[in-house]
Design an enzyme around this catalytic site. Structure first.
Site, PDB file in Angstrom:
ATOM      1  N   ALA A  74       0.835  -1.209   0.000  1.00  0.00           N
ATOM      2  CA  ALA A  74       0.000   0.000   0.000  1.00  0.00           C
ATOM      3  C   ALA A  74       0.863   1.250   0.000  1.00  0.00           C
ATOM      4  O   ALA A  74       2.044   1.218   0.368  1.00  0.00           O
ATOM      5  CB  ALA A  74      -0.914   0.019   1.223  1.00  0.00           C
ATOM      6  N   TYR A 139      -5.894   8.979   2.286  1.00  0.00           N
ATOM      7  CA  TYR A 139      -5.420   7.628   2.605  1.00  0.00           C
ATOM      8  C   TYR A 139      -6.561   6.774   3.174  1.00  0.00           C
ATOM      9  O   TYR A 139      -6.745   5.621   2.777  1.00  0.00           O
ATOM     10  CB  TYR A 139      -4.261   7.701   3.599  1.00  0.00           C
TER      11      TYR A 139
END
Length: 302
Positions: A74, A139
């Site tokens: 990620a 995010y």
């Protein structure tokens, strides 16, 4: 049983690989080493240095035919997600969607690493999985959007899955340069006899969970036939001031923190309820904060 760990050279991913190897699984790791390190790679795992967005990633599934996939790759920098929303979405959303399509095609179970960032400011504490989802950052959005795709693919195509929402993970191999790892950031400074910097009065709280406990939760998620979303946490609040005290105690130092202006957008209090994971996954934390901190200090000193 063959297992693919995407992001298996990273902080959490490498601990997941270590735990899988101990249990005798056949491991394949994919990592582009943007934040992961070759030193973290277990010698017993096959390794491909590749970005999940690369075309070659598809051929790895064709060649290796994994039975389960751990998705730990990620873009995790909150500030970078704000500065470059497109990159954040490409890696976290499109990258996960690509993995999801491959899991659908090859009938793989997916264990997806999500984050407490999806919840935003808590309405109540401790936060359970029924808490409203309202991310405060790009995010947080890019970690939650894949959750919705995963749930949809499960309904439409019967893709097996488990989603794990982590609290504040700490432990050996954590990057002290990042923004999220407050334990490693403080420890790096304090080992070098530098005072840690606290934004605000230090009475804000976090829920710290040791990385080996997180790895164990991942294994439990793979081995249990239980689809759903689970908080992976200690279920305990700790103030940032107390964190400094604990590190001082472990290092046998007496460093006073430097307090700076509170950062707008930071969550004041965070604590995740982990009872669902205990009941459904048969998982609970094994390490107290003191035990985890000692293991972390020992690794830094080595």
């Amino acid at each position: 049983m063959k297992v693919l760990v995407v992001g298996g050279a990273g902080f959490i991913g490498s601990h997941v690989v270590d735990a899988l190897v101990k249990k005798g699984y056949e491991i394949v790791v994919v990592d582009n080493l943007s934040s992961g390190k070759k030193d973290f790679l277990h010698p017993g795992a096959a390794f491909y240095s590749l970005n999940i967005l690369d075309e070659g990633f598809v051929t790895i599934f064709e060649k290796e035919r994994p039975d389960a996939v751990f998705h730990l790759a990620a873009q995790i920098n909150v500030q970078k997600s704000i500065e470059n929303s497109r990159l954040d979405a490409e890696v976290n959303i499109l990258g996960t969607l690509k993995i999801l399509e491959l899991c659908k095609k090859h009938d793989c179970k997916l264990i997806y690493s999500s984050s407490a960032a999806v919840y935003g400011n808590p309405v109540y504490l401790p936060v359970d999985e029924r808490h409203p989802v309202k991310p405060l950052s790009n995010y947080g959005i890019s970690k939650y959007t894949p959750e919705m795709y995963i749930s949809l693919y499960s309904q439409q195509y019967d893709v097996d899955y488990t989603i794990l929402r982590y609290a504040n993970v700490y432990g050996p191999r954590q990057d002290a340069e990042g923004e999220g790892g407050v334990v490693s950031i403080f420890m790096k400074k304090m080992i070098n006899n530098e005072p840690p910097i606290i934004f605000g009065n230090g009475e804000q709280t976090r829920d710290f969970i040791y990385v080996e406990d997180v790895a164990a939760a991942n294994i439990a998620a793979m081995e249990k036939d239980c689809r759903g979303v689970f908080n992976i946490s200690s279920n305990q609040e700790m103030t940032i001031n107390s964190l400094v005290d604990e590190i001082n105690s472990s290092l046998k130092t007496k460093l006073a923190p430097i307090h700076k202006k509170f950062r707008a957008g930071d969550i004041l209090h965070s604590c995740l309820n982990n009872l669902l994971a205990q009941n459904k996954l048969g998982w609970e934390p094994r390490f107290s904060f003191k035990e985890g901190l000692k293991k972390t200090v020992d690794s830094y000193r080595q």
